[in-house]
Enzyme design. Structure first.
Site, PDB file in Angstrom:
ATOM      1  N   SER A 146       0.850  -1.188   0.000  1.00 48.05           N
ATOM      2  CA  SER A 146       0.000   0.000   0.000  1.00 48.05           C
ATOM      3  C   SER A 146       0.888   1.240   0.000  1.00 48.05           C
ATOM      4  O   SER A 146       2.067   1.156   0.363  1.00 48.05           O
ATOM      5  CB  SER A 146      -0.878  -0.001   1.261  1.00 48.05           C
ATOM      6  OG  SER A 146      -1.405   1.276   1.524  1.00 48.05           O
ATOM      7  N   TYR A 159      -3.566  -0.010  10.151  1.00 46.71           N
ATOM      8  CA  TYR A 159      -3.454  -0.442   8.750  1.00 46.71           C
ATOM      9  C   TYR A 159      -2.043  -0.148   8.236  1.00 46.71           C
ATOM     10  O   TYR A 159      -1.415  -0.982   7.580  1.00 46.71           O
ATOM     11  CB  TYR A 159      -4.497   0.299   7.911  1.00 46.71           C
ATOM     12  CG  TYR A 159      -4.514  -0.028   6.441  1.00 46.71           C
ATOM     13  CD1 TYR A 159      -3.729   0.678   5.532  1.00 46.71           C
ATOM     14  CD2 TYR A 159      -5.334  -1.041   5.951  1.00 46.71           C
ATOM     15  CE1 TYR A 159      -3.748   0.389   4.175  1.00 46.71           C
ATOM     16  CE2 TYR A 159      -5.362  -1.331   4.589  1.00 46.71           C
ATOM     17  CZ  TYR A 159      -4.574  -0.613   3.715  1.00 46.71           C
ATOM     18  OH  TYR A 159      -4.600  -0.907   2.362  1.00 46.71           O
TER      19      TYR A 159
HETATM   20  P1  NAP Z   1     -12.230  -5.054  -0.977  1.00 48.78           P
HETATM   21  O1  NAP Z   1     -12.855  -4.484  -2.188  1.00 48.78           O
HETATM   22  O2  NAP Z   1     -12.848  -4.819   0.363  1.00 48.78           O
HETATM   23  O3  NAP Z   1     -12.062  -6.652  -1.198  1.00 48.78           O
HETATM   24  C1  NAP Z   1     -11.475  -7.400  -0.193  1.00 48.78           C
HETATM   25  C2  NAP Z   1     -11.492  -8.856  -0.622  1.00 48.78           C
HETATM   26  O4  NAP Z   1     -10.820  -9.642   0.367  1.00 48.78           O
HETATM   27  C3  NAP Z   1     -12.891  -9.442  -0.737  1.00 48.78           C
HETATM   28  O5  NAP Z   1     -12.904 -10.383  -1.790  1.00 48.78           O
HETATM   29  C4  NAP Z   1     -13.099 -10.141   0.602  1.00 48.78           C
HETATM   30  O6  NAP Z   1     -14.078 -11.169   0.477  1.00 48.78           O
HETATM   31  C5  NAP Z   1     -11.682 -10.678   0.820  1.00 48.78           C
HETATM   32  N1  NAP Z   1     -11.353 -10.984   2.224  1.00 48.78           N
HETATM   33  C6  NAP Z   1     -11.449 -10.157   3.304  1.00 48.78           C
HETATM   34  N2  NAP Z   1     -11.079 -10.816   4.424  1.00 48.78           N
HETATM   35  C7  NAP Z   1     -10.756 -12.102   4.038  1.00 48.78           C
HETATM   36  C8  NAP Z   1     -10.333 -13.266   4.726  1.00 48.78           C
HETATM   37  N3  NAP Z   1     -10.152 -13.253   6.045  1.00 48.78           N
HETATM   38  N4  NAP Z   1     -10.106 -14.402   4.019  1.00 48.78           N
HETATM   39  C9  NAP Z   1     -10.279 -14.425   2.675  1.00 48.78           C
HETATM   40  N5  NAP Z   1     -10.662 -13.333   1.938  1.00 48.78           N
HETATM   41  C10 NAP Z   1     -10.909 -12.197   2.642  1.00 48.78           C
HETATM   42  O7  NAP Z   1     -10.724  -4.537  -0.831  1.00 48.78           O
HETATM   43  P2  NAP Z   1      -9.706  -3.925  -1.917  1.00 48.78           P
HETATM   44  O8  NAP Z   1      -9.794  -2.449  -1.879  1.00 48.78           O
HETATM   45  O9  NAP Z   1      -9.865  -4.648  -3.197  1.00 48.78           O
HETATM   46  O10 NAP Z   1      -8.310  -4.311  -1.226  1.00 48.78           O
HETATM   47  C11 NAP Z   1      -7.651  -5.505  -1.558  1.00 48.78           C
HETATM   48  C12 NAP Z   1      -6.228  -5.408  -1.042  1.00 48.78           C
HETATM   49  O11 NAP Z   1      -5.595  -4.248  -1.601  1.00 48.78           O
HETATM   50  C13 NAP Z   1      -6.116  -5.229   0.475  1.00 48.78           C
HETATM   51  O12 NAP Z   1      -4.973  -5.920   0.940  1.00 48.78           O
HETATM   52  C14 NAP Z   1      -5.906  -3.729   0.641  1.00 48.78           C
HETATM   53  O13 NAP Z   1      -5.217  -3.424   1.849  1.00 48.78           O
HETATM   54  C15 NAP Z   1      -5.058  -3.439  -0.549  1.00 48.78           C
HETATM   55  N6  NAP Z   1      -5.052  -2.053  -1.021  1.00 48.78           N
HETATM   56  C16 NAP Z   1      -6.202  -1.448  -1.407  1.00 48.78           C
HETATM   57  C17 NAP Z   1      -6.127  -0.151  -1.922  1.00 48.78           C
HETATM   58  C18 NAP Z   1      -7.357   0.596  -2.395  1.00 48.78           C
HETATM   59  O14 NAP Z   1      -7.208   1.784  -2.735  1.00 48.78           O
HETATM   60  N7  NAP Z   1      -8.515  -0.010  -2.458  1.00 48.78           N
HETATM   61  C19 NAP Z   1      -4.904   0.499  -2.027  1.00 48.78           C
HETATM   62  C20 NAP Z   1      -3.751  -0.157  -1.585  1.00 48.78           C
HETATM   63  C21 NAP Z   1      -3.838  -1.441  -1.102  1.00 48.78           C
HETATM   64  P3  NAP Z   1     -14.835 -11.799   1.792  1.00 48.78           P
HETATM   65  O15 NAP Z   1     -15.259 -10.638   2.641  1.00 48.78           O
HETATM   66  O16 NAP Z   1     -15.977 -12.572   1.194  1.00 48.78           O
HETATM   67  O17 NAP Z   1     -13.828 -12.685   2.459  1.00 48.78           O
HETATM   68  C1  GCO Z   2      -7.076   5.214   3.672  1.00 45.77           C
HETATM   69  C2  GCO Z   2      -7.161   4.258   2.513  1.00 45.77           C
HETATM   70  C3  GCO Z   2      -5.768   3.860   2.048  1.00 45.77           C
HETATM   71  C4  GCO Z   2      -5.890   3.025   0.784  1.00 45.77           C
HETATM   72  C5  GCO Z   2      -4.619   2.406   0.353  1.00 45.77           C
HETATM   73  C6  GCO Z   2      -3.664   3.413  -0.152  1.00 45.77           C
HETATM   74  O1  GCO Z   2      -7.986   5.207   4.523  1.00 45.77           O
HETATM   75  O2  GCO Z   2      -6.102   5.985   3.682  1.00 45.77           O
HETATM   76  O3  GCO Z   2      -7.918   3.109   2.864  1.00 45.77           O
HETATM   77  O4  GCO Z   2      -5.132   3.160   3.072  1.00 45.77           O
HETATM   78  O5  GCO Z   2      -6.779   1.990   0.935  1.00 45.77           O
HETATM   79  O6  GCO Z   2      -4.071   1.540   1.270  1.00 45.77           O
HETATM   80  O7  GCO Z   2      -2.570   2.743  -0.763  1.00 45.77           O
END
Ligand code: NAP
Ligand code: GCO
Length: 255
Positions: A146, A159
């Protein structure tokens, strides 16, 4: 091998955790589009099956394994089941959650749940999958980090700690498992419009601030991440190890 052929994943099998929606589903679709068979994962079986059906309908080779990545026993059982159908050549540790609150008011149970999902799971799933990869002296592991692996902001301290841990665990895994033929790298997404960030996306003030903080002046689109995942999963990155590739529009490069 031509440069373009080095990106192809035909004949490879991938496991993407947390891939019923959001970033995980986008990465799963990209890896499958590059030729891999992709095993999708999540806890909610209905959403997982719907995601599987969506990609299958598009002609992609996918299957589903419903398990909780925070349960080490379930993880080991699921990996054994998956490997009984063929090797796991590519692992994407994507499952993760976000819980926002001032650190002095943070709930201890929320801390444990967030750390278990974002950090412990990377250890559990990687260790289970690495057994086969080490035996085959080949495999690519991609950990989803992230922007918060590098910087933080108020209300996301737990986080941030979890994602800082994922970044350093990525580098440590490359050191332990590189000599055994594995590659371990990270992808650091910027700010993307997913369910995890719904509250931020719907906050005009935050959205305006983050777009202004991002040199590319926009939120990330999920399609921005697939090519980076295919690169790190494929032979195109055969000499890349212990690296975190930020796909963030430049936000980690900006003051
Ligand atoms: P999201 O839309 O909330 O999707 C999360 C996914 O993870 C869902 O498929 C959920 O399905 C699954 N999940 C959650 N807990 C789980 C568990 N204990 N076991 C198995 N599956 C699980 O989240 P996202 O934004 O796509 O984020 C995905 C990853 O990217 C995370 O690691 C997040 O920290 C990272 N990230 C996100 C962003 C952003 O801007 N969105 C930026 C940087 C990094 P179920 O609830 O059905 O298990
Ligand atoms: C926040 C967001 C971020 C993004 C992501 C950025 O509250 O600042 O959730 O943490 O999800 O991780 O890379």
């Amino acid at each position: 091998m031509s440069v373009i052929d080095s990106f192809r994943l035909n004949g490879r099998r991938a496991l993407v955790t947390g891939s019923s929606m959001g970033i995980g589903l986008a990465i799963a679709e990209a890896l499958a589009s590059a030729g891999a068979h992709v095993v999708l994962n999540a806890r909610n079986a209905q959403r997982l099956d719907a995601a599987c059906a969506q990609l299958s309908a598009g002609g992609l080779s996918v299957s589903a394994e419903c398990f909780d990545v925070t349960d080490s026993g379930s993880v080991r059982e699921a990996v054994t089941r998956i490997e009984s159908q063929g090797p796991i050549d590519i692992l994407v540790n994507n499952a993760g959650i976000q819980i926002r609150a001032p650190l002095d008011q943070f709930n201890d149970d929320d801390w444990r749940r967030l750390m278990a999902t974002n950090l412990d799971s990377v250890y559990y799933v990687s260790k289970a999958v690495a057994q086969g990869m080490i035996a085959r002296r080949a495999g690519s592991i991609i950990n989803i980090c992230s922007v918060m692996s590098e910087v933080s902001r108020p209300t996301v301290a737990p986080y941030t700690a979890s994602k800082g841990g994922v970044k350093m665990l990525t580098k440590a895994m490359a050191n332990d498992w590189g000599p055994q033929g594995l590659r371990v790298n990270g992808i650091g997404p910027g700010f993307f419009k997913t369910e995890l960030n719904e509250r931020l996306v719907n906050d005009p003030q935050f959205s305006s601030w983050i777009v202004g903080r991002t040199p590319s002046r926009r939120w990330g689109d999920l399609e921005d991440l697939g090519p980076a995942a295919v690169f790190l999963a494929s032979d195109a990155s055969r000499f890349v190890n212990g690296h975190v590739l930020y796909v963030d529009g430049g936000v980690t490069a900006a003051l």
